[in-house]
Design an enzyme around this catalytic site. Structure first.
Site, PDB file in Angstrom:
ATOM      1  N   ASP A   1       0.854  -1.186   0.000  1.00 40.73           N
ATOM      2  CA  ASP A   1       0.000   0.000   0.000  1.00 40.73           C
ATOM      3  C   ASP A   1       0.895   1.243   0.000  1.00 40.73           C
ATOM      4  O   ASP A   1       1.710   1.428   0.894  1.00 40.73           O
ATOM      5  CB  ASP A   1      -0.893  -0.043   1.250  1.00 40.73           C
ATOM      6  CG  ASP A   1      -2.037   0.950   1.172  1.00 40.73           C
ATOM      7  OD1 ASP A   1      -3.163   0.564   1.501  1.00 40.73           O
ATOM      8  OD2 ASP A   1      -1.800   2.105   0.801  1.00 40.73           O
TER       9      ASP A   1
ATOM     10  N   GLU B   1      -2.767   0.061  -4.216  1.00 43.25           N
ATOM     11  CA  GLU B   1      -2.579  -1.120  -3.381  1.00 43.25           C
ATOM     12  C   GLU B   1      -2.758  -2.412  -4.151  1.00 43.25           C
ATOM     13  O   GLU B   1      -3.433  -2.455  -5.178  1.00 43.25           O
ATOM     14  CB  GLU B   1      -3.502  -1.098  -2.159  1.00 43.25           C
ATOM     15  CG  GLU B   1      -4.949  -1.018  -2.488  1.00 43.25           C
ATOM     16  CD  GLU B   1      -5.803  -1.110  -1.225  1.00 43.25           C
ATOM     17  OE1 GLU B   1      -5.589  -2.022  -0.406  1.00 43.25           O
ATOM     18  OE2 GLU B   1      -6.681  -0.261  -1.061  1.00 43.25           O
TER      19      GLU B   1
END
Length: 369
Positions: free
Chosen positions: A9, A108
């Site tokens: 992320d 992500e």
DNA sequence: TCTGGGGTCCTAGGACCC
DNA sequence: TCTGGGGTCCTAGGACCC
């Protein structure tokens, strides 16, 4: 051999991309949202860490953000720039040896990794390598969650931020999560948490110990037990890199001043329908159902769906159906927001997994029979 | 304070058919 | 007169995520 799920992320992705091309903004509070004008109706997409220190966060109205942090630099959202940066990042992740990659959004992805030995340190080594590879390729920093399920990896990432790695497995799940509120779980928002609390389930551990019968009675036979599994940190253990296929495309606009005039409304629906048709043409699949979303002033939102007699590529057909749906509502309050969505004809053979990717989508969906 | 825009999936209930 | 039970299709509405 052991199987691991990593969740990669990017840190303050949108703000970081903006700062990358305008280095003079480094260290300043930066707020990206709408057209970059904090007097307009729009919300924050991403705030830099410096802006977050003033209490500015994603989803907050720009008008409120500017009050909390008048000295912040406000920038417009630039989707194409983030697409480009995202592609560089994901290419770097896919290039990591042994990585099976499922992209979840701009910033992500899940990464499936197999290690020769059972030691989680081997997975952590992969995580550290991926962070370095992403930084080298894109100049962007990221955090990585290491887990034995998607649910644990996804939640672990938050504990790693910024620029870190965090491990969350069966071993430390309850130690880390047990006493936290159920909203700490991926897929449990305030509404579900309130219904859980009504049954006495306030914490992750209480949810984990909850009876499936009680959960099924409250949430249905599929979602009920699914929430119990979330409480135990259970989720997929294998990453599926089947490319995601869009189910629908939609466009919506919040008008700076409310719409009341019939001609204005018809023009707005026509424009939204034309944009939607551009998107579904790119997919090569016709529109099968039209969704209309309307937010009436002051703040009542509703949606309507209508199946078309025949699938269509024609923006005029879609617009006519959307207008019909609006007329059938019989509500003549001023309109703040209009949305037109085209649900596409499914591909031959239906949709393949994964079902929960693309930008958004329910986080960890329950398994389907 | 005043609430974006892009998505996906689940549930419930009515209509209809056998 | 009272009316089962299973299946499918459709719509409305709710919930969640980034």
């Amino acid at each position: 051999m052991a199987r691991w799920v990593l969740h990669v992320d990017l840190d303050q992705f949108i703000a970081a991309v903006e700062i990358l091309r305008r280095p003079e903004l480094a260290g300043l509070p930066v707020v990206v949202g709408g057209r970059g004008d904090p007097t307009e109706r729009a919300v924050v997409s991403t705030a830099s860490y410096e802006a977050r220190a003033f209490g500015v966060h994603s989803g907050m109205p720009l008008k409120l953000a500017v009050r909390k942090c008048p000295e912040a630099v406000f920038l417009p959202v630039d989707g194409p720039a983030y697409d480009e940066a995202s592609a560089v990042v994901m290419e770097a992740v896919r290039a990591h040896p042994g990585a099976v990659v499922q992209v979840l959004g701009w910033d992500e992805a899940f990464v499936g990794i197999e290690t020769p030995g059972p030691d989680v340190a081997e997975a952590v080594a992969h995580a550290e390598a991926i962070r370095a590879e992403v930084l080298e390729a894109s100049l962007l920093h990221c955090s990585v969650g290491v887990g034995d399920t998607t649910v644990r990896a996804k939640i672990a990432t938050d504990f790693g931020k910024p620029r870190g790695t965090f491990v969350l497995t069966r071993e430390n799940w309850f130690e880390v999560m047990g006493e936290r509120p159920t909203t700490a779980l991926w897929g449990v928002g305030t509404r579900i948490a309130a219904r859980l609390a009504a049954h006495g389930y306030d914490t992750v551990r209480q949810l984990a110990d909850a009876s499936d019968d009680v959960l099924a009675a409250e949430f249905g036979p599929r979602m009920g037990p699914h929430y119990g599994r979330l409480g135990r940190g259970l989720g997929a253990t294998r990453i599926d890199d089947t490319p995601w296929v869009a189910r629908a495309h939609g466009r919506e606009t919040t008008y700076q001043s409310n719409l009341t005039d019939e001609g204005e409304i018809a023009a707005a629906i026509g424009s939204l329908s034309a944009q939607v048709v551009e998107d579904i043409r790119r997919e090569g699949r016709a529109c099968a159902r039209v969704h209309l979303k309307v937010r009436f002033a002051p703040f009542f939102t509703t949606t309507r769906i209508r199946k078309l007699a025949e699938p269509t590529w024609d923006a005029a057909d879609i617009a006519a159906t959307a207008l019909e749906l609006l007329r059938d509502l019989g509500d003549d309050r001023p309109i703040r927001l209009l949305g037109v969505r085209a649900e596409m004809v499914p591909p031959v053979g239906g949709y393949e997994p994964p079902r929960t990717t693309g930008r958004g989508g329910p986080a960890a969906s329950p398994p389907r029979d």
